[in-house]
Motif scaffolding. Sequence first.
Motif, short mmCIF file in Angstrom:
data_model
loop_
_atom_site.label_atom_id
_atom_site.label_comp_id
_atom_site.label_asym_id
_atom_site.label_seq_id
_atom_site.Cartn_x
_atom_site.Cartn_y
_atom_site.Cartn_z
N PRO A 38 64.99 17.93 -0.83
CA PRO A 38 64.98 18.79 0.66
C PRO A 38 66.20 19.87 0.48
N LYS A 39 65.44 21.07 0.60
CA LYS A 39 66.47 22.00 0.84
C LYS A 39 66.21 23.08 1.81
N LEU A 40 67.00 23.94 2.11
CA LEU A 40 66.78 24.97 3.12
C LEU A 40 66.15 26.06 2.35
N PRO A 41 65.23 26.86 3.09
CA PRO A 41 64.57 27.78 2.22
C PRO A 41 65.37 29.06 1.99
N HIS A 42 65.13 29.67 0.91
CA HIS A 42 65.71 31.14 0.65
C HIS A 42 67.38 30.79 0.24
N ARG A 43 67.48 29.38 -0.33
CA ARG A 43 68.66 28.94 -0.51
C ARG A 43 68.69 28.12 -1.73
N VAL A 44 69.95 28.18 -2.75
CA VAL A 44 70.03 27.66 -3.99
C VAL A 44 69.89 25.98 -3.37
N CYS A 45 69.24 25.21 -4.49
CA CYS A 45 69.20 23.64 -4.23
C CYS A 45 70.54 23.36 -4.67
N LEU A 46 71.11 22.62 -3.75
CA LEU A 46 72.50 21.86 -3.95
C LEU A 46 72.50 20.70 -5.04
N ASN A 47 71.13 20.11 -5.00
CA ASN A 47 71.32 19.10 -5.78
C ASN A 47 71.06 19.50 -7.44
N CYS A 48 70.21 20.33 -7.65
CA CYS A 48 69.96 20.91 -9.20
C CYS A 48 70.49 22.04 -9.43
N GLY A 49 70.97 23.25 -8.52
CA GLY A 49 71.42 24.30 -8.76
C GLY A 49 70.16 25.37 -9.10
N TYR A 50 68.96 25.27 -8.71
CA TYR A 50 68.04 26.18 -9.17
C TYR A 50 67.67 26.95 -7.91
N TYR A 51 67.31 28.05 -8.19
CA TYR A 51 66.74 28.62 -6.96
C TYR A 51 65.87 29.93 -7.85
N ASN A 52 64.53 29.89 -7.24
CA ASN A 52 63.11 30.76 -7.69
C ASN A 52 63.11 30.63 -9.26
N GLY A 53 63.16 29.42 -9.81
CA GLY A 53 62.76 29.07 -11.18
C GLY A 53 64.03 29.29 -11.90
N LYS A 54 65.36 29.60 -11.55
CA LYS A 54 66.31 30.15 -12.50
C LYS A 54 67.61 29.21 -12.20
N GLN A 55 68.26 28.70 -13.00
CA GLN A 55 69.53 28.00 -12.90
C GLN A 55 70.57 28.86 -12.36
N ILE A 56 71.07 28.94 -11.24
CA ILE A 56 72.23 29.70 -10.44
C ILE A 56 73.41 28.94 -10.56
N LEU A 57 73.64 27.79 -10.10
CA LEU A 57 74.75 27.05 -10.06
C LEU A 57 74.75 25.67 -11.17
N GLU A 58 75.94 25.59 -11.82
CA GLU A 58 76.12 24.62 -12.76
C GLU A 58 76.64 23.40 -11.90
N ILE A 59 75.80 22.34 -11.75
CA ILE A 59 76.02 21.10 -10.98
C ILE A 59 76.68 19.99 -11.84
N GLY A 60 77.89 19.75 -11.77
CA GLY A 60 78.43 18.59 -12.64
C GLY A 60 77.69 16.92 -12.05
N GLU A 61 77.45 16.42 -12.90
CA GLU A 61 77.06 14.98 -12.68
C GLU A 61 78.16 14.07 -12.56
#
Length: 61
Positions: A38-61
Amino acid sequence: MAVPKQKTSRTRTHRRRAANLYKAIKVNVSKCPNCGEPKLPHRVCLNCGYYNGKQILEIGE
């Protein structure tokens, strides 16, 4: 012109105002198409870092 017969009490006034002022804010939650979390609409997913099919953030495991 309409005139009230009696003064509106302080309790009644505050109760009426509180009904509108302190309502719980509803937040829409959408599902991330990449990871399904679950994520807020129109925002980057904080779990995987993707938005609109593109990776925006590098999420460390």
